[in-house]
Design a protein around this motif. Structure first.
Motif: not given
Length: 412
Positions: A322-330, A343-359, A404-407
């Motif tokens: 959430y904070r990554i998306v918030q900072e990207g939009l700001t 804004v792209r969100l992808a991932g699952g258990p064991g694979d991690g969560l990918a967050v990408e904000i592009r403009n 882009a971040a991977w968690l």
């Protein structure tokens, strides 16, 4: 034979200084022990003097000159009373009474008590000198004042037994006191370290809250600035649009003030205080609300949600996303107003969560650029690093700005 003075630690702290006389404070228990020591010594003085003055022939050879019993009786009483000084000046008292080990019978108990005090409260080297003096002078004493009943070697053995027993008891008391002091010192250090850890944890928590509030305030104030800028550049807008923009400005300002009030309350709260306000704790489920706020401010935001199971995202991971998306939009509103943000969100258990904000990369500096602190991406990078993830940001080969971040998202 306890003492209120803190004994030295020759085994724990080599070379430690012996407490001075000014640091000695007698407790009621110390006074009782000192009184018993004086009474025991006086009782022995009376018994030894009575034996010396006895008319029995077996004591005649042990009396010596006619004046010796009276002098020995006086010396025994004097040393008995001087035992009250053994806590303040044990070494001085031992030196002053050392000649009595050569000839005084009535001072025997007092000399053993002084020896006990030296072994317990002073360095082992000093105690060993005192023990050695008592052992060396023992044959001289038995030669001058032989026992009328026991032979020389039997008396020698009994005397060494008394000296050895006194030294062994003193060493036991010494070791026990050092153990108690060591345990007390460890407990105090552990308590101090625990307080330090609690203080550090409290400071880290306050810093974390302040960092999150920075993200929240930057987002809300950027929305407020956009709506105020729209009113500034469109003074001829219809009254409905002006009223709607004013309402958004009022709501954003109210929310920003509420968030600011919460963080100030948290940072000012004392440890253990009652009523400490809870900081906001958004999750991944709050991202649509965040996007809706940006769209209401006029931003064009497109969301691609490919998360396999949003409900299964851990709270800490969702909050970081959430904070990554918030900072990207700001940042997009600040540096690329009017651009389409994906804004792209992808991932699952064991694979991690990918967050990408592009403009799209901004062309030139916008006339109404919103000033920033320059620490937003630094805070996001720190957050991702603490979570064990990865973060990249900058211009990509297509010419867009990409955050882009991977968690990590552990498998359940």
């Amino acid at each position: 034979m306890s003492s209120a003075a803190v004994p030295e630690h020759p085994w724990l702290l080599p070379g430690a200084l012996v407490p001075t006389a000014r640091t000695v404070r007698r407790t009621p228990r110390d006074w009782v022990v000192d009184g018993l020591a004086v009474l025991s010594s006086v009782a022995w003085v009376l018994v030894a003097h009575e034996d010396a003055m006895s008319a029995r022939p077996e004591f005649a050879a042990n009396v010596g000159p006619s004046w010796l019993p009276e002098v020995d009786f006086f010396l025994g009483l004097l040393v008995s009373v001087a035992l009250l000084l053994r806590r303040r000046w044990p070494v001085g008292l031992a030196v002053a009474t050392a000649p009595l080990a050569l000839c005084s019978v009535t001072s025997g108990v007092a000399l053993l008590i002084i020896l006990f005090t030296l072994v317990v409260h002073r360095r082992l080297t000093v105690a060993l000198v005192a023990v050695g003096w008592n052992v060396v002078t023992l044959p001289v004493f038995l030669a001058l004042r032989p026992d009328p009943v026991l032979p020389f070697w039997a008396t020698m053995a009994w005397s060494l037994l008394f000296i050895g027993g006194t030294v062994a008891w003193a060493l036991f008391v010494r070791a026990r006191r050092q153990l108690v002091l060591s345990l007390r010192d460890r407990a105090e250090r552990a308590e101090a370290e625990q307080q330090l850890r609690v203080g550090q944890a409290r400071q880290l928590e306050r810093t974390r809250i302040a960092r999150e509030m920075h993200d929240v305030l930057a987002h809300r104030i950027s929305l407020l600035s956009l709506h105020a800028g729209a009113l500034e550049f469109r003074p001829d807008a219809p009254p409905e649009e002006v009223a709607r923009a004013a309402g958004v400005i009022r709501a954003s300002a109210h929310a920003a003030l509420q968030d600011l009030r919460e963080v100030i309350g948290v940072l000012r709260a004392e440890p253990g205080g009652v009523g400490t306000p809870e900081p906001p704790q958004p999750t991944l489920a709050d991202v649509p609300v965040l996007v809706a706020e940006s769209r209401a401010a006029g931003a064009r935001v497109s969301v691609v949600d490919e998360v396999a199971d949003p409900a299964a995202v851990p709270a800490a991971v969702g909050r970081s996303a959430y904070r990554i998306v918030q900072e990207g939009l700001t940042n997009a509103r600040k540096h690329a107003p009017g651009a389409v943000v994906v804004v792209r969100l992808a991932g699952g258990p064991g694979d991690g969560l990918a967050v990408e904000i592009r403009n799209p990369w901004p062309v030139g500096a916008p006339a109404s650029a919103i000033p920033g602190t320059g620490t937003g991406l630094v805070g996001v990078a720190e957050r991702v690093s603490l979570a064990g993830g990865r973060l990249t940001h900058g211009r990509d080969p297509e010419g867009d700005f990409r955050l882009a971040a991977w968690l990590p998202w552990p498998a359940s």
